[in-house]
Write an enzyme that holds these catalytic residues in place. Sequence first.
Site, PDB file in Angstrom:
ATOM      1  N   GLU A 185       0.847  -1.196   0.000  1.00  0.00           N
ATOM      2  CA  GLU A 185       0.000   0.000   0.000  1.00  0.00           C
ATOM      3  C   GLU A 185       0.880   1.244   0.000  1.00  0.00           C
ATOM      4  O   GLU A 185       1.889   1.323   0.724  1.00  0.00           O
ATOM      5  CB  GLU A 185      -0.876  -0.031   1.252  1.00  0.00           C
ATOM      6  CG  GLU A 185      -1.757   1.182   1.459  1.00  0.00           C
ATOM      7  CD  GLU A 185      -2.520   1.112   2.781  1.00  0.00           C
ATOM      8  OE1 GLU A 185      -3.510   1.845   2.932  1.00  0.00           O
ATOM      9  OE2 GLU A 185      -2.126   0.313   3.667  1.00  0.00           O
ATOM     10  N   LYS A 218      -9.422   2.278  -2.146  1.00  0.00           N
ATOM     11  CA  LYS A 218      -9.690   1.693  -0.832  1.00  0.00           C
ATOM     12  C   LYS A 218     -11.065   2.113  -0.323  1.00  0.00           C
ATOM     13  O   LYS A 218     -11.370   3.298  -0.211  1.00  0.00           O
ATOM     14  CB  LYS A 218      -8.591   2.134   0.142  1.00  0.00           C
ATOM     15  CG  LYS A 218      -8.604   1.472   1.498  1.00  0.00           C
ATOM     16  CD  LYS A 218      -7.360   1.909   2.273  1.00  0.00           C
ATOM     17  CE  LYS A 218      -7.232   1.262   3.625  1.00  0.00           C
ATOM     18  NZ  LYS A 218      -6.004   1.718   4.325  1.00  0.00           N
ATOM     19  N   CYS A 226      -5.344  -3.076   2.562  1.00  0.00           N
ATOM     20  CA  CYS A 226      -5.141  -3.012   4.006  1.00  0.00           C
ATOM     21  C   CYS A 226      -6.415  -3.246   4.818  1.00  0.00           C
ATOM     22  O   CYS A 226      -6.867  -4.373   4.972  1.00  0.00           O
ATOM     23  CB  CYS A 226      -4.470  -1.697   4.373  1.00  0.00           C
ATOM     24  SG  CYS A 226      -3.635  -1.726   5.983  1.00  0.00           S
TER      25      CYS A 226
END
Length: 277
Positions: A44, A114, A148
Amino acid sequence: MPRWKIAAVQMDCAFADKTKNLDTIRARLREAKQNGAQLVIFPECALTGYCFESKDEAGVQAESIPGPGTRLLAADCAELNIWAVVGLLEAAGDSLFNACTLIGPSGVVANYRKIHLPFLGVDRFTTPGDEPFAVHDLGSLRVGMNICYDGGFPESARCLMLLGADLIVLPTNWPTGAINTAKTLIPARALENHLYYAAVNRVGTERGFRFIGMSRIIGCTGEFLAVSDDDQPTILYAEIDAEKSRNKHLVNIPGKYELHRSADRRPKMYHPIVHPY
C-alpha cells in the site's frame, strides 16, 4: 490450466520520495521477473509513503492514473511481459484516494480505491472508494484487489469470491498492533472463500510508526505458501493453481463429508449485513 508464479515484495518505502520508491519498485520488478514471477505485488502507498499529516501534504505526492509513475511502470511491464499491482495516492479532481493499480504488458488495466478507511495516516484525509469491487482476468488467472483495512471486512473478500476471483491481493501498511491480523485474519479470508490470498506489507518507519512486515501468501485451505515472519525487506514467491481455487466443492468423504464454499451460502438470512449501522 497453467499455474501462475506470483511475487510479494516486502519493501521499505521512503516517505514522500516518489523517485526513490519508483527506483526500488522497478528494481524489485526486474528481480522478480528474473526469478520467474508473472505477477508482482507491492505494498500500500509503495510509491508515496503513508504517514501524511494533511490532505495538502499528501496531495503533493498524489498523481492521476495513468500518471507519470504508472506510465513508467507500464513501459517496464511491457518490456518484461509481466503484471504488477502497485499502491499509490491517486488524485482525481478534488478527491484524494488511497489506491492500487493493476498494470500489465498492455498498460494500466484497472484501478482500485480503498473502500474501508481507518482513522490512521493518510486515510484520515482520503475519500472512501467510490467504485464497486471488481475481478480482472489476466488470461488464466482472475485477480481481485483490496487494500489493508479492507481485509478486516469479510464482505470485501466474499464479494470478490462471488465475482470469480482466484486470487485476492492486499497491498497493506500494517503497523505495530496488526500482528494478529497477519497471523489469523488473512488465512481465514482465504479459507472461508477457498481462494488464494496475498497480503503484502511494507517495512521501515515513518513519523514514529513502525511497519511490521509479515507479508504472506496463503493457499485455498488457509495453508501458508510463503511467509515472512519479520520486518526485513524480502520477496516471497508462490505458485497459484487457479483450477484449484475455482473448485468450491470440497469432497472429503464422498456422500458423507462434503462442503461447498459458495453453494452452501444462505443469502436470504444475511439481511443485517447490508443494513447501515
